[in-house]
Design an enzyme around this catalytic site. Sequence first.
Site, PDB file in Angstrom:
ATOM      1  N   ASP A   1      34.178  33.353  35.597  1.00  0.00           N
ATOM      2  CA  ASP A   1      34.647  32.824  34.311  1.00  0.00           C
ATOM      3  C   ASP A   1      33.686  33.093  33.148  1.00  0.00           C
ATOM      4  O   ASP A   1      32.476  32.930  33.267  1.00  0.00           O
ATOM      5  CB  ASP A   1      34.851  31.304  34.422  1.00  0.00           C
ATOM      6  CG  ASP A   1      36.082  30.963  35.240  1.00  0.00           C
ATOM      7  OD1 ASP A   1      36.649  31.873  35.884  1.00  0.00           O
ATOM      8  OD2 ASP A   1      36.476  29.786  35.225  1.00  0.00           O
TER       9      ASP A   1
ATOM     10  N   ASP B   1      45.400  31.909  40.684  1.00  0.00           N
ATOM     11  CA  ASP B   1      43.957  31.727  40.865  1.00  0.00           C
ATOM     12  C   ASP B   1      43.556  31.826  42.341  1.00  0.00           C
ATOM     13  O   ASP B   1      44.402  32.071  43.210  1.00  0.00           O
ATOM     14  CB  ASP B   1      43.595  30.341  40.280  1.00  0.00           C
ATOM     15  CG  ASP B   1      42.226  30.307  39.652  1.00  0.00           C
ATOM     16  OD1 ASP B   1      41.391  31.153  39.980  1.00  0.00           O
ATOM     17  OD2 ASP B   1      41.992  29.392  38.838  1.00  0.00           O
TER      18      ASP B   1
ATOM     19  N   GLU C   1      41.316  36.497  41.002  1.00  0.00           N
ATOM     20  CA  GLU C   1      40.408  36.207  42.126  1.00  0.00           C
ATOM     21  C   GLU C   1      38.972  36.644  41.802  1.00  0.00           C
ATOM     22  O   GLU C   1      38.169  36.840  42.690  1.00  0.00           O
ATOM     23  CB  GLU C   1      40.953  36.712  43.460  1.00  0.00           C
ATOM     24  CG  GLU C   1      41.220  38.173  43.570  1.00  0.00           C
ATOM     25  CD  GLU C   1      39.956  38.992  43.666  1.00  0.00           C
ATOM     26  OE1 GLU C   1      39.629  39.614  42.633  1.00  0.00           O
ATOM     27  OE2 GLU C   1      39.320  39.023  44.741  1.00  0.00           O
ATOM     28  N   TRP C   2      38.713  36.753  40.486  1.00  0.00           N
ATOM     29  CA  TRP C   2      37.351  36.900  39.946  1.00  0.00           C
ATOM     30  C   TRP C   2      36.653  38.203  40.359  1.00  0.00           C
ATOM     31  O   TRP C   2      35.423  38.292  40.322  1.00  0.00           O
ATOM     32  CB  TRP C   2      36.488  35.680  40.335  1.00  0.00           C
ATOM     33  CG  TRP C   2      37.206  34.380  40.240  1.00  0.00           C
ATOM     34  CD1 TRP C   2      37.946  33.961  39.163  1.00  0.00           C
ATOM     35  CD2 TRP C   2      37.326  33.353  41.242  1.00  0.00           C
ATOM     36  NE1 TRP C   2      38.500  32.733  39.430  1.00  0.00           N
ATOM     37  CE2 TRP C   2      38.130  32.334  40.695  1.00  0.00           C
ATOM     38  CE3 TRP C   2      36.814  33.200  42.518  1.00  0.00           C
ATOM     39  CZ2 TRP C   2      38.447  31.178  41.396  1.00  0.00           C
ATOM     40  CZ3 TRP C   2      37.125  32.045  43.232  1.00  0.00           C
ATOM     41  CH2 TRP C   2      37.929  31.058  42.674  1.00  0.00           C
ATOM     42  N   GLY C   3      37.450  39.164  40.823  1.00  0.00           N
ATOM     43  CA  GLY C   3      36.840  40.445  41.201  1.00  0.00           C
ATOM     44  C   GLY C   3      36.170  40.414  42.560  1.00  0.00           C
ATOM     45  O   GLY C   3      35.567  41.411  42.985  1.00  0.00           O
TER      46      GLY C   3
HETATM   47  C1  GLA Z   1      39.322  29.236  37.494  1.00  0.00           C
HETATM   48  C2  GLA Z   1      39.805  30.389  36.607  1.00  0.00           C
HETATM   49  C3  GLA Z   1      39.843  29.908  35.163  1.00  0.00           C
HETATM   50  C4  GLA Z   1      40.772  28.706  35.031  1.00  0.00           C
HETATM   51  C5  GLA Z   1      40.343  27.606  35.998  1.00  0.00           C
HETATM   52  C6  GLA Z   1      41.377  26.483  36.090  1.00  0.00           C
HETATM   53  O1  GLA Z   1      38.011  28.906  37.237  1.00  0.00           O
HETATM   54  O2  GLA Z   1      38.981  31.501  36.748  1.00  0.00           O
HETATM   55  O3  GLA Z   1      40.242  30.963  34.297  1.00  0.00           O
HETATM   56  O4  GLA Z   1      42.086  29.124  35.327  1.00  0.00           O
HETATM   57  O5  GLA Z   1      40.155  28.092  37.322  1.00  0.00           O
HETATM   58  O6  GLA Z   1      41.008  25.474  36.970  1.00  0.00           O
END
Ligand code: GLA
Length: 403
Positions: A206, A151, A184-186
Amino acid sequence: MMKKLLFTALSVIVVNAQLFAQQSVELAPTPPMGWNTWNTFQTNIDEPLLKGMVDAYISSGMRDAGYIYFVLDDGWMTMERDSNGQLVADPKKFPNGMKAFADYVHSKGMKFGIYNCAGTKTCAGYPGTRGHEYEDARLYASWGVDYLKYDWCNTDSLNAREAYITMSMALKATGRPIVFSLCEWGNHQPWLWAKGVGQLYRTTGDIYAGFDKNLSKGTWTALSVLSILDKQVNIRQYAGPGHWNDPDMLEVGNGMSFIEDRAHFSLWCMLAAPLMAGNDLRKMSDQTKSILTNKDAIAIDQDPLGVEGFRYSSADSLETWIRPLSNGDLAVCFLNRSVQPINVSYDWATHVIQDKISNTDVDFTKITYKLHDLWTKKDVGTTKKAFKQSIASHDVVLLRLSK
Ligand code: GLA
């Protein structure tokens, strides 16, 4: 002499890059499939709960449908490292230790995944891996970890590409094949640099179990299925065997309607997305099971050609998505984004499907395909006749076209 040295160094880099790309393909020739704790349980996980989930994974038919990874997300460890700097599985949650749990997962014919974060702490505040990459990788390998989700919380000014390459090297140094899932969410466009670093990379923030509206969580926004879908449109050229765009885990069975769940799953299959279920498998309804274990839809997702689908057209809330498949087959998905039913009338003869990425060039006036509906499981004619059907709000029609 200088030239020779430079040539040797460059050759080593090129050979290594090719080797890593090759290993990536072997680790994930098709998008990884599995189950992850986060979407339903967040950090409320422990061994009895998860053993029950492993058992349900098998009895529900998930494993036989192709799901293989069982992944613990955030919340599996103690709040501090031990005096040697090692991560510790929370003894209250995992009284027999993590190796014993990993052994249980393996004994059932599945692979075991775990989670950590590139920052100083995970998103839920547990010890992150920053500065401990090699020792953490060694620990995971000693437990028999097969998959690491990594993450991006609490990373301050870390450089994403460098941080993920460091962990990737640490995993490779263990000698154990471990799928590396970048999360890393893009934010730093991993699709541009993560091929050969990891096998899947999140492209967005997310997801939550909502179909068409985002949900504010105060400091961040949880994304709906449609808003994630829209963010995939221009990045399909970066995905392929061994390196998959990851539009986040599945929310099937977590609160949307049956129709919305079915649309979400169909679209993820069109996107060649990793299929990581996130529902409570012990309480799964027959409807949810029928979605998650639909072998024909899964075959679209897992198609060996590995070409991500594309939005072919969009008009008045009706979208047509197309995915070129191996053997010249095509997957076609009609999506109704609106809150009203829509009548689709699709005259194949007036459409030419061209896709440079897969060298696809289909003119339906010259070639005829048979249509099979993957949800009703019925043959529904050929491309010689216009396809006509009413599609409910937020529903899809998912077709496989074969010659
Ligand atoms: C981030 C990630 C999620 C999950 C949470 C856990 O938000 O994007 O998919 O893994 O952390 O804390």
